[in-house]
Design a protein around this motif. Sequence first.
Motif, PDB file in Angstrom:
ATOM      1  N   MET A  28       0.833  -1.201   0.000  1.00  0.00           N
ATOM      2  CA  MET A  28       0.000   0.000   0.000  1.00  0.00           C
ATOM      3  C   MET A  28       0.868   1.252   0.000  1.00  0.00           C
ATOM      4  O   MET A  28       1.995   1.228   0.454  1.00  0.00           O
ATOM      5  CB  MET A  28      -0.920   0.001   1.228  1.00  0.00           C
ATOM      6  N   VAL A  29       0.320   2.323  -0.495  1.00  0.00           N
ATOM      7  CA  VAL A  29       1.070   3.564  -0.626  1.00  0.00           C
ATOM      8  C   VAL A  29       0.817   4.456   0.574  1.00  0.00           C
ATOM      9  O   VAL A  29      -0.323   4.630   1.004  1.00  0.00           O
ATOM     10  CB  VAL A  29       0.657   4.308  -1.919  1.00  0.00           C
ATOM     11  N   ALA A  30       1.902   5.032   1.123  1.00  0.00           N
ATOM     12  CA  ALA A  30       1.753   5.974   2.229  1.00  0.00           C
ATOM     13  C   ALA A  30       1.512   7.366   1.671  1.00  0.00           C
ATOM     14  O   ALA A  30       2.130   7.774   0.698  1.00  0.00           O
ATOM     15  CB  ALA A  30       3.009   5.959   3.093  1.00  0.00           C
ATOM     16  N   GLY A  31       0.616   8.113   2.311  1.00  0.00           N
ATOM     17  CA  GLY A  31       0.341   9.467   1.866  1.00  0.00           C
ATOM     18  C   GLY A  31      -0.660   9.521   0.713  1.00  0.00           C
ATOM     19  O   GLY A  31      -1.261   8.519   0.328  1.00  0.00           O
ATOM     20  N   HIS A  32      -0.864  10.716   0.166  1.00  0.00           N
ATOM     21  CA  HIS A  32      -1.749  10.945  -0.975  1.00  0.00           C
ATOM     22  C   HIS A  32      -3.175  10.473  -0.676  1.00  0.00           C
ATOM     23  O   HIS A  32      -3.829   9.836  -1.512  1.00  0.00           O
ATOM     24  CB  HIS A  32      -1.208  10.258  -2.233  1.00  0.00           C
ATOM     25  N   LYS A  33      -3.649  10.772   0.517  1.00  0.00           N
ATOM     26  CA  LYS A  33      -4.956  10.270   0.958  1.00  0.00           C
ATOM     27  C   LYS A  33      -6.081  10.730   0.042  1.00  0.00           C
ATOM     28  O   LYS A  33      -6.929   9.920  -0.371  1.00  0.00           O
ATOM     29  CB  LYS A  33      -5.205  10.733   2.394  1.00  0.00           C
ATOM     30  N   ARG A  34      -6.110  12.014  -0.297  1.00  0.00           N
ATOM     31  CA  ARG A  34      -7.210  12.533  -1.111  1.00  0.00           C
ATOM     32  C   ARG A  34      -7.196  11.928  -2.509  1.00  0.00           C
ATOM     33  O   ARG A  34      -8.250  11.594  -3.068  1.00  0.00           O
ATOM     34  CB  ARG A  34      -7.130  14.058  -1.190  1.00  0.00           C
ATOM     35  N   GLN A  35      -6.008  11.815  -3.094  1.00  0.00           N
ATOM     36  CA  GLN A  35      -5.908  11.254  -4.442  1.00  0.00           C
ATOM     37  C   GLN A  35      -6.400   9.805  -4.452  1.00  0.00           C
ATOM     38  O   GLN A  35      -7.139   9.389  -5.352  1.00  0.00           O
ATOM     39  CB  GLN A  35      -4.453  11.327  -4.926  1.00  0.00           C
ATOM     40  N   ILE A  36      -5.974   9.037  -3.458  1.00  0.00           N
ATOM     41  CA  ILE A  36      -6.355   7.629  -3.385  1.00  0.00           C
ATOM     42  C   ILE A  36      -7.859   7.481  -3.135  1.00  0.00           C
ATOM     43  O   ILE A  36      -8.516   6.615  -3.725  1.00  0.00           O
ATOM     44  CB  ILE A  36      -5.539   6.921  -2.289  1.00  0.00           C
ATOM     45  N   GLN A  37      -8.411   8.329  -2.297  1.00  0.00           N
ATOM     46  CA  GLN A  37      -9.853   8.257  -2.026  1.00  0.00           C
ATOM     47  C   GLN A  37     -10.665   8.591  -3.275  1.00  0.00           C
ATOM     48  O   GLN A  37     -11.701   7.968  -3.535  1.00  0.00           O
ATOM     49  CB  GLN A  37     -10.218   9.215  -0.893  1.00  0.00           C
ATOM     50  N   LEU A  38     -10.188   9.554  -4.058  1.00  0.00           N
ATOM     51  CA  LEU A  38     -10.894   9.913  -5.292  1.00  0.00           C
ATOM     52  C   LEU A  38     -10.885   8.748  -6.281  1.00  0.00           C
ATOM     53  O   LEU A  38     -11.927   8.396  -6.856  1.00  0.00           O
ATOM     54  CB  LEU A  38     -10.234  11.136  -5.929  1.00  0.00           C
ATOM     55  N   LEU A  39      -9.725   8.130  -6.459  1.00  0.00           N
ATOM     56  CA  LEU A  39      -9.629   7.004  -7.390  1.00  0.00           C
ATOM     57  C   LEU A  39     -10.475   5.828  -6.915  1.00  0.00           C
ATOM     58  O   LEU A  39     -11.116   5.139  -7.723  1.00  0.00           O
ATOM     59  CB  LEU A  39      -8.163   6.588  -7.539  1.00  0.00           C
ATOM     60  N   ASP A  40     -10.491   5.597  -5.613  1.00  0.00           N
ATOM     61  CA  ASP A  40     -11.316   4.521  -5.057  1.00  0.00           C
ATOM     62  C   ASP A  40     -12.793   4.790  -5.313  1.00  0.00           C
ATOM     63  O   ASP A  40     -13.544   3.875  -5.658  1.00  0.00           O
ATOM     64  CB  ASP A  40     -11.048   4.400  -3.555  1.00  0.00           C
ATOM     65  N   LEU A  41     -13.191   6.043  -5.162  1.00  0.00           N
ATOM     66  CA  LEU A  41     -14.585   6.412  -5.420  1.00  0.00           C
ATOM     67  C   LEU A  41     -14.958   6.144  -6.868  1.00  0.00           C
ATOM     68  O   LEU A  41     -16.048   5.636  -7.167  1.00  0.00           O
ATOM     69  CB  LEU A  41     -14.799   7.888  -5.080  1.00  0.00           C
ATOM     70  N   HIS A  42     -14.054   6.474  -7.791  1.00  0.00           N
ATOM     71  CA  HIS A  42     -14.323   6.223  -9.210  1.00  0.00           C
ATOM     72  C   HIS A  42     -14.533   4.734  -9.474  1.00  0.00           C
ATOM     73  O   HIS A  42     -15.432   4.349 -10.235  1.00  0.00           O
ATOM     74  CB  HIS A  42     -13.149   6.736 -10.055  1.00  0.00           C
ATOM     75  N   ILE A  43     -13.701   3.889  -8.849  1.00  0.00           N
ATOM     76  CA  ILE A  43     -13.813   2.447  -9.066  1.00  0.00           C
ATOM     77  C   ILE A  43     -15.117   1.922  -8.480  1.00  0.00           C
ATOM     78  O   ILE A  43     -15.861   1.174  -9.125  1.00  0.00           O
ATOM     79  CB  ILE A  43     -12.602   1.712  -8.456  1.00  0.00           C
ATOM     80  N   ARG A  44     -15.422   2.306  -7.249  1.00  0.00           N
ATOM     81  CA  ARG A  44     -16.620   1.791  -6.579  1.00  0.00           C
ATOM     82  C   ARG A  44     -17.906   2.275  -7.258  1.00  0.00           C
ATOM     83  O   ARG A  44     -18.903   1.550  -7.288  1.00  0.00           O
ATOM     84  CB  ARG A  44     -16.620   2.210  -5.110  1.00  0.00           C
ATOM     85  N   ALA A  45     -17.862   3.483  -7.800  1.00  0.00           N
ATOM     86  CA  ALA A  45     -19.054   4.037  -8.444  1.00  0.00           C
ATOM     87  C   ALA A  45     -19.166   3.615  -9.910  1.00  0.00           C
ATOM     88  O   ALA A  45     -20.162   3.927 -10.565  1.00  0.00           O
ATOM     89  CB  ALA A  45     -19.042   5.563  -8.341  1.00  0.00           C
ATOM     90  N   GLY A  46     -18.139   2.939 -10.417  1.00  0.00           N
ATOM     91  CA  GLY A  46     -18.161   2.525 -11.813  1.00  0.00           C
ATOM     92  C   GLY A  46     -18.003   3.687 -12.770  1.00  0.00           C
ATOM     93  O   GLY A  46     -18.510   3.656 -13.899  1.00  0.00           O
TER      94      GLY A  46
END
Length: 282
Positions: free
Chosen positions: A1-19
């Motif tokens: 897992m990557v340390a840091g970049h919380k906002r960037q990672i959360q945005l990308l995760d949202l894109h994946i989960r929302a399709g």
Amino acid sequence: MVAGHKRQIQLLDLHIRAGTVSHAYLFSGPRHAGKMRVALQMVSSLLCADRPAGVLAFCGRCAECRGIAAGTHHDVHIEDTYKNEEDNQARISIEHIRRMRELAGRSAYGGTHVFIVRDASRLTREAANAFLKILEEPRGNALFILLAEFLEDILPTIRSRVWNIRFWPVLEQGTIPLQENAALSLFSVPFADRLRYADTLRDNPDRMQMWYTEAITQASRALHESLLSYSPHQKQTEAVFLARACRSLVEGRDRFTKPYGTKRILFESDILQTTTHDPANS
């Protein structure tokens, strides 16, 4: 897992989960900031056959995850000019882009072809125009992730067709060896020590560039702390010099990344000249 970049990672995760994953992303920011690691984590999470709960999570055990980790996944293609690090003039040619277009038009084993261009600033003019054509007329199910240090190095027509995500340096506790931490700190290290430290990196331009990232992070944090403790009744001498140090370091890093000039001389000049305190108060 990557340390840091919380906002960037959360945005990308949202894109994946929302399709709603975009067909193309542009990750921009300094080298060694973690763009490639986040790109691979995103791809692992997207393609994982047994995706667990968690932000941008992946199991690490399935064939998809193992293939990505080993660099052998049939659907993940990485255009990496850093493999030819000794050749600063290495470029991504139109032939590379034509190959991408051909692969994108084929059926993917896992349903999605992923293309990571590690330094999109090295696209030739012809290659950039050809890549723009891919974005305008996508073929098949493909995801493109472009990595670049400077957003301005990418054609505006490409930037307008991708999802831009900016990355900033992340300096984690304990990531710098203790003996280097003293040399990297610009607050009290004598010039002689700075020169000795610079000499240890004379044949390592990548580590020199990393020093700029780490030094900018240190100075920025100190400036932030200084501004937080601001009082209207205090002079902001320290904050002024910290702000000047940040600007000087950023300008030095920009000069250092240009293809001309002797990097060792530029680095030694910056490591000696940058100061974060008022010499009059020393």
